[in-house]
Design a protein around this motif. Structure first.
Motif, mmCIF file in Angstrom:
data_model
loop_
_atom_site.group_PDB
_atom_site.id
_atom_site.type_symbol
_atom_site.label_atom_id
_atom_site.label_comp_id
_atom_site.label_asym_id
_atom_site.label_seq_id
_atom_site.Cartn_x
_atom_site.Cartn_y
_atom_site.Cartn_z
ATOM 1 N N ARG A 242 0.809 -1.213 0.000
ATOM 2 C CA ARG A 242 0.000 0.000 0.000
ATOM 3 C C ARG A 242 0.847 1.270 0.000
ATOM 4 O O ARG A 242 0.429 2.298 -0.533
ATOM 5 C CB ARG A 242 -0.938 0.024 1.203
ATOM 6 N N GLN A 302 -1.351 0.206 -7.093
ATOM 7 C CA GLN A 302 -2.720 0.646 -6.861
ATOM 8 C C GLN A 302 -3.683 -0.533 -6.903
ATOM 9 O O GLN A 302 -3.444 -1.521 -7.598
ATOM 10 C CB GLN A 302 -3.136 1.687 -7.904
ATOM 11 N N LYS A 304 -8.217 -1.368 -6.764
ATOM 12 C CA LYS A 304 -9.527 -0.778 -7.022
ATOM 13 C C LYS A 304 -10.595 -1.700 -6.458
ATOM 14 O O LYS A 304 -10.328 -2.871 -6.141
ATOM 15 C CB LYS A 304 -9.734 -0.557 -8.516
#
Length: 403
Positions: A242, A302, A304
């Motif tokens: 992260r 990233q 989602k």
């Protein structure tokens, strides 16, 4: 330019010796420009198709359509004798002979256009010769020779013409790259007509323009981030990545001094060219992946949300690295940093080897997609697939685990 051409026509006409109605030659072989202009257009450069998220501007280092082609170098070369009636005394094509306006009549059998810098209209593809260059934009009137056109990008001021023991000519152009330049080669479309391209061809054909098709001559590598979970359990999370970003990607020991064989007189039907490291040059350097507008900015891993679940979000890193083709193995390394502290770096402990299955060579004109997969700084994997600018099949066999 028109005034200069007309004066040339008058000067050459004053020394012409004509043919009789039977085509017999009454004196020395002479020529003059016709009233048929040389008109070129560029084609064969196509758009890429990037469907994943990009972190960079829309401009590209690679040339993907006509609007990006800009300046090209163009040669107009006598390819073969047409054996038209009255051309018995036509000389054998010899590219070491350059067209000489002062001696036009005896120099049309060689290099008619000599490395002219041309600009490509971004809308129509029509090519125009840049100002300040000496050239004749009209075919010879006799049509004793069929001419071929060869082009390349980016334009270089210097080139070389050599001849072998058999009298065959070879034109080469050298390039210096750093991984961000695209190199293209092109030639005129081949026609099933012995007079293409000459004044006679255009007098008897609906064609008015010579179309030149261009091809990418380097291998392109693109890089993508794919976050992974720590394991396959239901409690698996992306916590390990992260706060991580890719800060730097380097390809090692890359040949940057390249030589293109633009044309060979004993292979005038060739539909491609050879590009290779300059013979005898052993210099190899490291090249960096950059953004399309400059140095690479850190790119974070990233995720989602899809259907209420957190999943990986594939993200493009930078632009691309373009290198010499016909190489079996490349090497890369990377630097990962903390997203909120870019000075906290994690360097790959060893180089990652990029190699295709089956001991195959990386090819010109193909995009090889490298996917950097990680669940943490100690668990990084490298996977490569291959995609042609013309939609080549993928290669699923490159998957390397990094300890």
């Amino acid at each position: 330019m028109k005034e200069r051409i007309f004066l040339l026509l008058l000067a050459v006409s004053s020394i012409l010796v004509g043919c009789d109605n039977n085509g017999s030659i009454d004196g020395p072989v002479m020529e003059r420009p016709s009233d048929t202009p040389v008109i070129l257009s560029a084609g064969g450069v196509f758009d890429g198709d990037i469907t994943v998220k990009q972190n960079t501007p829309a401009t590209r280092a690679s040339v993907d359509n006509i609007s990006q082609l800009g300046k090209v170098g163009v040669f107009m070369l006598a390819g073969k004798k047409t054996n038209i009636n009255g051309s018995d005394l036509a000389q054998t094509p010899d590219w070491s002979v350059s067209l000489d306006n002062a001696d036009y009549a005896t120099t049309t059998h060689g290099t008619y256009w000599e490395n002219l810098s041309c600009s490509v209209d971004p809308v129509t593809g029509r090519m125009s010769v840049d100002a300040g260059q000496d050239y004749v934009w009209y075919y010879p009137i006799t049509s004793w020779y069929a001419y071929d056109f060869y082009g390349y990008h980016p334009y270089q001021n210097e080139y070389d013409v050599t001849k072998d023991a058999n009298g065959n000519s070879r034109i080469t152009v050298d390039f210096k790259i750093d991984g961000t330049q695209d190199i293209l080669w092109g030639r005129s479309e081949k026609k099933n007509d012995p007079f293409a391209y000459s004044a006679r061809y255009f007098r008897n054909s609906p064609d008015t323009v010579v179309k030149m098709n261009f091809k990418h001559k380097l291998t392109q590598f693109q890089f993508y981030l794919v976050p992974q979970t720590k394991n396959e359990t239901a409690e698996a999370t992306f916590n390990g990545i992260r706060n991580l970003s890719v800060k730097k990607i380097t390809m090692h020991r890359v040949a940057t001094n390249l030589r293109m064989t633009l044309a060979e007189s004993n292979n005038i039907t060739a539909e491609d060219c050879v590009i290779e490291p300059v013979p005898g040059d052993e210099q190899r350097v490291d090249v960096l992946l950059n953004d399309r507008d400059g140095a690479l900015q850190p790119v974070p891993f990233q995720t989602k949300i899809e259907n209420g679940l957190e999943v990986a979000d594939t993200v493009r890193i930078g632009d691309c690295i373009m290198v010499c083709p016909d190489v079996k193995t490349h090497y890369m390394s990377m630097v990962i940093c903390k997203t909120d502290d870019v000075d906290s770096e994690y360097h790959s402990e060893k180089e990652m080897t990029i190699k295709l299955s089956g001991d195959k060579f990386f090819e010109a004109g193909k995009i090889y997609k490298i996917y950097v997969k990680a669940s943490g700084v100690t668990e990084i994997a490298l996977e490569a697939t291959v995609e042609d600018w013309e939609e080549a099949e993928e290669d699923e066999n490159l998957n390397f685990d990094i300890d």
